[in-house]
Motif scaffolding. Structure first.
Motif, short mmCIF file in Angstrom:
data_model
loop_
_atom_site.label_atom_id
_atom_site.label_comp_id
_atom_site.label_asym_id
_atom_site.label_seq_id
_atom_site.Cartn_x
_atom_site.Cartn_y
_atom_site.Cartn_z
N HIS A 67 0.72 -1.25 0.06
CA HIS A 67 -0.20 0.04 0.07
C HIS A 67 0.91 1.13 0.13
O HIS A 67 1.57 1.63 1.01
CB HIS A 67 -0.98 0.07 1.18
N LYS A 282 -10.19 0.71 -5.29
CA LYS A 282 -10.16 1.47 -4.06
C LYS A 282 -11.17 2.48 -3.67
O LYS A 282 -11.72 3.02 -4.48
CB LYS A 282 -8.57 2.13 -4.10
N HIS A 363 -5.10 -0.61 5.82
CA HIS A 363 -4.85 0.02 7.01
C HIS A 363 -5.15 -1.24 8.38
O HIS A 363 -4.20 -1.47 9.07
CB HIS A 363 -5.21 1.28 7.25
N ASP A 426 2.45 3.01 2.92
CA ASP A 426 1.72 4.15 2.78
C ASP A 426 2.14 5.47 2.30
O ASP A 426 1.86 6.54 2.37
CB ASP A 426 0.57 4.73 3.95
ZN LIG Z 1 -3.10 5.29 1.61
#
Ligand SMILES: [Zn+2]
Length: 526
Positions: A67, A282, A363, A426
């Motif tokens: 990610h 997404k 997450h 991220d």
């Molecule tokens: Zn992200």
């Protein structure tokens, strides 16, 4: 006959040890042809083979950053003002002033990376702060999480935002005493400004992608996901793939809803090649923890807010149902327990996937025990970021209610429940996207100041390595060819200065990436 033999090394992958004596990897036609002892493979190599003496160093499968936001990493490394690491509003505005001096008159100034927990003033920058140094051009600064904007008055005017503007669902226009906007916009309200900004050109996007993927290769990352792309950016990826110029493998996830746009984005065309994958959509169900927009069941400690759910239940359910039925994998950003509950509820009702795909939760920051059990039962893949513990731990400790801190990114619980975990950075949410930092944080659970966060959720180096390689391969549907060092797999490899599995946790980040190979070709060398 091989093209390449790496010999005299340590083969270090997650998921179990190689057979004793396995010290060499042989490559043919971009794939791993054999692993075994050095002498045997060198004897079989043939005269034309390249031979690299690892001199005891470690080979790991190329890391997979499951990610990341590839184009945004590249944006910060090309045309955007980088304000990560600033320590005061004064330092921030000085950067805006000097960066603005290099831009054309009236051009938009875009920057990213401030974190108010790291600022002396402990508050978000406002339009007054920015007007004082750049009143003559629109200024848009994205908070490090990507879920909050601080903009100046010119940007508010360009977006048509005034004291009477209603925020869109799932967003907030922060207002001062007189009802005037302060310049702080949260979640979907950011879209009001985004849609007024001039979009990057195809050439800009290509430079961002190229720069970012080369940066990742320098960290040993040979495949990653770009989690959330718009149709024009997707077109650039497709074009780069068609021309054979993508420097590394990418799993690109089209967004189904763009902030500031009225309706959903239609489903794109699926595409799977050796370098580019487009078969995951997404969604973002909530915001971020460090900026207090992740949707919690209880209020944050420092402010009377429970965060933001970005979707009405019915709309997210319908878009997921449509994507699922059309054969897409779904990856939904959900950090707070309220958002995780919403997404699990929707996934639960989708039924079997037409292609057998498992859906993902990005997450998965604050699940409770029941969420972990439900996710395991549904076969949901989790894509958490242990590097947040290191880089954003101070925010977590300041903002999270006491009851929630102990279950922050509960990796031990996820693995024990049998959830497939794909570790990731991220980036550019965090400045340092070195996988070894994420692995170290998974093992030590320490933040940048050395404070532990839910230490009992620690996992082993071996488990973290598996999650940073095979985990991402599974999460993208590439586990038949990526994520392991075994005959038949793509020869995507990182050569490390030391074996992480034989390194004390606190020394993991001292390990250097000496060389990165993609399909058996050396694509980075220190
Ligand atoms: Zn992200």
């Amino acid at each position: 006959m091989f093209d390449l033999v790496l010999f005299n090394g340590q083969i270090a992958a997650g998921g179990g040890d190689p057979a004793p004596g396995t010290r060499a990897v042989a490559v043919r036609d971009g794939r791993i042809a054999a692993i075994g002892d050095s002498k045997t493979l060198l004897d079989q190599a043939g005269a034309g083979a390249r031979r690299i003496d690892l001199a005891g160093r470690a080979v790991v499968p190329g890391f997979n950053d499951a990610h990341a936001h590839v184009w945004k990493i590249g944006h910060l490394r090309t045309t955007m003002l980088d304000v990560r690491g600033v320590r005061s509003i004064g330092e921030l505005t000085e950067k805006v002033r000097s960066f603005g001096a290099r831009l054309a008159p009236g051009a938009w100034l875009v920057g990213r990376g401030f974190n108010e927990a790291m600022l002396q003033e402990r508050r978000l920058p406002t339009r007054e702060d920015l007007d004082a140094v750049a009143a003559d051009r629109p200024v848009v600064l994205t908070r490090t999480c990507g879920h909050v904007y601080s903009v100046n008055s010119r940007a508010l005017r360009a977006a048509g935002i005034d004291a009477h503007t209603d925020p869109p669902f799932g967003g907030e226009i922060v207002r001062g005493d007189g009802g005037e906007p302060t310049g702080v916009l949260r979640e979907t309200a950011m879209g009001l400004v985004t849609r007024a900004m001039p979009p990057p050109s195809a050439r800009d996007y290509e430079a961002m992608i190229d720069t970012a993927l080369r940066h990742q290769l320098s960290l040993g990352i040979t495949s990653s996901s770009d989690c959330g792309v718009s149709p024009p950016l997707l077109a650039v990826y497709r074009d780069m793939d068609a021309r054979g110029v993508l420097p590394a493998r990418v799993n690109v996830m089209p967004l189904r809803r763009l902030d500031g746009m009225a309706g959903p984005v239609p489903l794109a065309e699926q595409h799977v090649s050796g370098m580019l994958r487009v078969d995951t959509v997404k969604f973002l169900a909530d915001g971020g923890l460090s900026g207090a927009t992740a949707a919690l069941s209880v209020p944050y400690r420092h402010a009377p807010t429970n965060g933001v759910l970005r979707f009405e239940d019915g709309e997210l359910r319908e878009l997921c149902r449509e994507s699922h039925a059309a054969g897409w994998r779904i990856a939904t950003h959900a950090i707070g327990d309220r958002a995780i509950g919403q997404v699990l509820g929707i996934y639960e009702q989708l039924g079997p996937h037409p292609r057998g795909y498992a859906h993902r939760i990005e997450h998965f920051g604050l699940p409770d025990a029941a969420h972990v059990a439900r996710a395991a039962r549904l076969g949901v893949i989790a894509a958490p970021q242990t590097v947040f513990l290191h880089s954003l731990g101070r925010n977590f400790r300041q903002y999270l209610p006491d009851a929630l801190l102990p279950r922050c990114y509960p990796l031990r619980a996820m693995l024990d429940a049998g959830i497939r975990v794909a570790l990731s950075s991220d980036a550019p949410v965090v400045e340092d996207d070195n996988p070894l930092l994420g692995i170290a944080a998974a093992v030590t659970r320490k933040d940048a100041e050395g404070e532990p966060i839910a230490a009992e959720q620690a996992i082993s180096v071996e488990e973290a390595l598996e999650a940073y390689t095979m985990g991402g391969a599974v999460a993208a549907g590439d586990d038949h060819r990526l994520g392991r060092i075994a005959p038949g797999a793509c020869a995507d490899l990182a050569i490390l200065s030391a074996n992480p599995r034989a390194t004390p946790p606190d020394a993991l980040t001292e390990i250097k990436v000496d060389m990165t190979l993609l399909a058996g070709r050396v694509v980075y060398e220190r």
